[in-house]
Design a protein around this motif. Structure first.
Motif, PDB file in Angstrom:
ATOM      1  N   UNK B 128      -4.800  33.657 -19.012  1.00  9.15           N
ATOM      2  CA  UNK B 128      -5.052  34.585 -20.008  1.00  9.15           C
ATOM      3  C   UNK B 128      -6.605  34.672 -20.261  1.00  9.15           C
ATOM      4  N   UNK B 129      -7.358  34.434 -19.344  1.00 13.07           N
ATOM      5  CA  UNK B 129      -8.938  34.287 -19.302  1.00 13.07           C
ATOM      6  C   UNK B 129      -9.554  34.877 -18.161  1.00 13.07           C
ATOM      7  N   UNK B 130     -10.827  35.081 -18.254  1.00 12.94           N
ATOM      8  CA  UNK B 130     -11.476  35.702 -16.984  1.00 12.94           C
ATOM      9  C   UNK B 130     -11.450  34.756 -15.694  1.00 12.94           C
ATOM     10  N   UNK B 131     -11.424  33.328 -15.807  1.00  9.25           N
ATOM     11  CA  UNK B 131     -11.461  32.639 -14.950  1.00  9.25           C
ATOM     12  C   UNK B 131     -12.790  32.746 -14.149  1.00  9.25           C
ATOM     13  N   UNK B 132     -13.706  33.102 -14.816  1.00  6.50           N
ATOM     14  CA  UNK B 132     -14.981  33.154 -14.154  1.00  6.50           C
ATOM     15  C   UNK B 132     -15.670  31.866 -13.985  1.00  6.50           C
TER      16      UNK B 132
END
Lengths: 253, 253, 253, 253
Positions: B128-132
């Protein structure tokens, strides 16, 4: 701006509740080691206190060799957040005073434990673990990374800040996994450390913050002081429910 | 010993439930870059598969360019734990297949995401996040520290293990705080990284494991493979409750 | 099936490592209250032990009035998971024995604390909080909901199970937020409780499980025993790293 | 008091940073169902807004049928905390607008999701799970217990508060385990629910709050509104680090 002030006047709930802070310092190194006295002539507690006062916080200090270690019932009753630094004399802290602080934390007082305070009686009691770690003292570089950038304790920081010469603390750090992990340290010699750890215990909030040392001028670093100020605000008590434990009556009778 | 075996025969519940593992590899680098092909002549998936087979696990492999990326309903139905490696072709993975894997994870299938898989569609959807993150590729040294030594994924390891030449991944890693943080990496160039992250999502368990790269022989390192084996066991489904969602009747009627 | 057994014989790593369990019971109620003796004629520990033995686990028992409370160094050295039930005589447990159990938990032994064991010295020491709660004893109905259905402790359960007549324990339960919350209880009289709480402490794993009482036949309920068996497996030690604390040498020298 | 005000004037950092709140309401029920219109003649958003304004917060509202659902770039740029209520028309929210809100949350905007908003596109995307649950609508009693009494969202509450007639939401609630669990609900019919769930996602903070319904006057209850005010303050952005992702240069070159 006038309207904002007006709002503040009319609604006490919207005032900043600046916490009343007590800084506890063992205050032995400073009196016995010339090198420490040179770095912190008034004690580490005063280095921290002066910055907190500049932020508008009400600050008092207390030290080990005062009666009751400076932590009387009256002092604790007026303390919203207690900051703790100890190192060479953890065992000299009386169990009764530790018990007193412990009860206040469970009842809502915030507690910020700095650096070698990881081995204090109060921190070990609240964590329930050994709080052991690895250490090395060669004055190596530490880089403290923010891993939870939306947390209030990270306010005003960059992505990391550095301590140019630090005592290394390395994992495994034997504490419970923090409720929130805010900082992770990198050390030049090859270690990492969970350097900023938030805990709820009872109604109190606890923040362990790794940096700080008696012979390095770490407690003059703006970023380190910024974190301590942020943590004091975060750890301040909130007016949560008055919890009652024990027997409750039959709802049907 | 005879009794123990007897016990195993008579009580199926006490059998080791060795998970059936499917290793999914994008498998493009190996076919297009001579350097990668030299390191992993049969693909990274086979390097991992051979070790898992040696441990007695039932392993199959699947790759991007197979029909349905090798992840048919039939394959997923027989997969307890899916291992995922992708890098240059995340966008070529069809959304319908991602959705299929996603549903299986929520329904209990384990998922182990390796290295550059942090940017895969399936991982981003589940997080649910960018995982950057930050990255740098100068072949620097990585040291992976165990911070939760009682966790089953740390079985058989020392306090740390090293990858002699690694692509650096650095914080801030934009993922939810893991349910359990098992590893933290130190990099020679000054960064840290949460390298072993456990998550419950739906009925499934997810483990993100940082090490691994197409041009370094990391997937031949015994410690790295040890972690993958441990993670496959940890992530295997358990026979938990069949959850029913939606309307439930009035208990009084 | 023959192949599976063969696999088990040839690869010790794939054997189920059934934990060696010691069940500690205060064992005072059973000897002094006729009502309790009627429900548990051989003590609560034997009710639990018989089921664990039927699952193939190696089980021993220990009680308060044995020398060293039955928890000698030798016994603890051969215990993978310790189950703890106490109620009326928490204070009679010697601090030295508590300290011995504590060290074993930090070193990896699993600990399962049942019901009124929430107020045991060992649980309070490991939690670092008061472990207080609300209680009421009117024999009301409890429904225990699974909130983390992918967790191994939920294996074999339905979405909830019930205790027809229970002593109520209600929130606020003054413990640290669990690393994983597996069960939440509903009580007929209007309370809720975090009934299945997992913790890592040191290298050990701890599970607090609420159900259980000296005058109700709760430790004969299949679902309750299923949870205890699952928890014993989950809490068993893993062969994680041997952690060394203290001074580490200069890496450059 | 004068000094305090003076302090506030002179030190902007010590001002309460009252968040600018946008309340988003689907606002369809109110226009199409007479029963809903009777309870919330100006829409649920106005019931909430009036209380927040009384607390001194700057509040705007936005609804589904406005252009861009009222959530233009300009509006979001001036929103510190977004409150979300939706139910019958989740699918009518455009994916592009959802993506816009999503990016703002990862960049630090707070998000408070109310009741049936659990099934909104934005919540499901940020959670990465189905967000499914059990439900029943018989107007039963709900009791909401505070399980983390030191959390700022619990400020001003008693140990529990009640909703006299509520739609039941029951576990299993298919969301990631919250970073902090503040409330657990008890329902008359036998269910429990994790009713107050805090999450960090990206730089943003998310609070899911269960109570609220279109035909019950729940958004007039002082305790419910107290929680929403508290949550708005907790979820407000902090001035944390500006995170840069992607390639970082060789530190040695």
């Amino acid at each position: 701006m006038a309207d904002e002030i007006l709002g503040v006047e009319e609604n006490v709930d919207n005032m900043v509740h600046l916490p009343r802070v007590t800084i506890w310092n063992e205050y032995r190194h400073e009196k016995t080691h010339a090198e420490v006295a040179r770095v912190y002539p008034d004690g580490m507690h005063e280095a921290i206190a002066s910055r907190l006062r500049a932020e508008g916080l009400e600050v008092r200090t207390a030290t080990l060799d005062e009666p009751e270690h400076g932590l009387t019932d009256a002092v604790l009753a007026q303390t919203d957040v207690l900051i703790w630094w100890g190192h060479m004399a953890h065992d000299d802290v009386e169990d009764a005073i530790v018990g007193r602080v412990y009860e206040r934390v469970l009842d809502g007082m915030g507690l910020i434990v700095l650096h070698s305070g990881h081995y204090s009686k109060i921190f070990k009691r609240l964590m329930g673990t050994s709080c052991s770690l690895k250490w090395r003292e060669i004055g190596e570089r530490e880089r403290i990374w923010v891993v939870e950038p939306g947390h209030p304790i990270a306010e005003g920081l960059g992505e990391y800040f550095e301590v140019p010469r630090a005592e290394m603390y390395g994992e495994r750090f034997d504490v419970p996994a923090p409720d929130t992990l805010v900082f992770v340290s990198w050390f030049q010699g090859g270690e990492v450390f969970r350097s900023g750890c938030c805990y709820h215990r009872g109604k109190g909030k606890i923040f362990y913050f790794r940096p700080g040392h008696e012979t390095y001028p770490i407690f003059y670093q703006p970023d380190v002081l910024r974190v301590i100020v942020n943590a004091a605000r975060w750890a301040a008590p909130v007016g949560g429910p008055q919890v009652r434990f024990g027997h409750v009556p039959d709802p049907l009778s």
